[in-house]
Design a protein around this motif. Structure first.
Motif, PDB file in Angstrom:
ATOM      1  N   PHE A  50     -43.867 -37.949 -16.658  1.00  0.00           N
ATOM      2  CA  PHE A  50     -43.818 -36.907 -15.637  1.00  0.00           C
ATOM      3  C   PHE A  50     -42.822 -37.305 -14.567  1.00  0.00           C
ATOM      4  CE2 PHE A  50     -47.104 -39.776 -14.069  1.00  0.00           C
ATOM      5  CZ  PHE A  50     -46.869 -39.834 -12.706  1.00  0.00           C
ATOM      6  N   ASP A 108     -52.077 -41.247 -17.534  1.00  0.00           N
ATOM      7  CA  ASP A 108     -53.037 -40.302 -16.949  1.00  0.00           C
ATOM      8  C   ASP A 108     -53.550 -40.802 -15.598  1.00  0.00           C
ATOM      9  OD1 ASP A 108     -53.117 -38.320 -19.111  1.00  0.00           O
ATOM     10  OD2 ASP A 108     -54.099 -39.906 -20.277  1.00  0.00           O
ATOM     11  N   VAL A 156     -45.532 -34.186  -7.755  1.00  0.00           N
ATOM     12  CA  VAL A 156     -45.378 -34.542  -9.162  1.00  0.00           C
ATOM     13  C   VAL A 156     -45.119 -33.297  -9.995  1.00  0.00           C
ATOM     14  CG1 VAL A 156     -46.827 -36.598  -8.995  1.00  0.00           C
ATOM     15  CG2 VAL A 156     -47.860 -34.424  -9.639  1.00  0.00           C
ATOM     16  N   LYS A 168     -50.949 -37.915  -7.501  1.00  0.00           N
ATOM     17  CA  LYS A 168     -51.397 -36.623  -6.969  1.00  0.00           C
ATOM     18  C   LYS A 168     -52.368 -36.827  -5.806  1.00  0.00           C
ATOM     19  CE  LYS A 168     -52.319 -33.081  -9.511  1.00  0.00           C
ATOM     20  NZ  LYS A 168     -52.836 -32.169 -10.557  1.00  0.00           N
ATOM     21  N   LEU A 194     -47.247 -33.157 -16.454  1.00  0.00           N
ATOM     22  CA  LEU A 194     -47.443 -34.308 -17.326  1.00  0.00           C
ATOM     23  C   LEU A 194     -47.122 -33.866 -18.754  1.00  0.00           C
ATOM     24  CD1 LEU A 194     -48.340 -37.192 -17.912  1.00  0.00           C
ATOM     25  CD2 LEU A 194     -50.700 -36.403 -17.859  1.00  0.00           C
ATOM     26  N   TYR A 207     -50.699 -40.639 -13.010  1.00  0.00           N
ATOM     27  CA  TYR A 207     -50.473 -39.249 -12.609  1.00  0.00           C
ATOM     28  C   TYR A 207     -51.518 -38.825 -11.579  1.00  0.00           C
ATOM     29  CZ  TYR A 207     -49.542 -34.233 -13.179  1.00  0.00           C
ATOM     30  OH  TYR A 207     -49.228 -32.914 -12.971  1.00  0.00           O
ATOM     31  N   ASP A 208     -52.782 -39.111 -11.874  1.00  0.00           N
ATOM     32  CA  ASP A 208     -53.870 -38.749 -10.952  1.00  0.00           C
ATOM     33  C   ASP A 208     -53.745 -39.473  -9.619  1.00  0.00           C
ATOM     34  OD1 ASP A 208     -54.931 -37.031 -12.866  1.00  0.00           O
ATOM     35  OD2 ASP A 208     -56.424 -38.485 -13.570  1.00  0.00           O
TER      36      ASP A 208
END
Length: 125
Positions: A110, A85, A98, A92, A101, A88-89
């Motif tokens: 992802f 998580d 991206v 971004k 997820l 991913y953040d």
């Protein structure tokens, strides 16, 4: 963020033949092998039990059916993270392109693209 090169997917015509090649001819070990449904098997090999990075021997025809646009002519690189998580953040926030997820029973992952449009996968096992 990213802490290891986790897996490199080799698209093979026959998983059993590929397994035999890597294990019997190159003395690799099977790190993980599990049926993922009636027609799909996840199979990873590495030079030793202690090696973190593995080759995923993935059925070429299965991948073509799952993702017709994928380039099967080169390996797929899977990077690993301990916090999917957060990673991913962070990507971004850094304006990295991206994908969605995905949280699956066998891990969360992802896709992302580099500056040339090459696709990578980040996975938390």
């Amino acid at each position: 963020m990213i802490n290891n090169i986790g897996k490199i997917t080799l698209y093979v015509n026959n998983q059993d033949e590929a397994k035999k090649f890597w294990v019997e001819k190159l003395n690799f070990v099977v790190k993980f092998e599990q049926q993922m449904g009636p027609a799909m098997k996840w199979l990873e090999v590495a030079p030793s039990e202690n090696e973190f990075t593995t080759f995923v021997l993935y059925d070429k025809n299965m991948m073509a059916a799952q993702n017709p646009k994928i380039n099967l002519g080169h390996p797929s690189i899977i990077l690993s993270t301990n916090d999917i998580d957060k990673t991913y953040d962070e990507l971004k926030e850094n304006n990295v392109e991206v994908g969605e997820l995905m949280k699956m029973p066998y891990g969360s992952m992802f896709k992302f693209n580099d500056q040339d449009g090459n696709e990578y996968l980040i996975r938390q096992d």
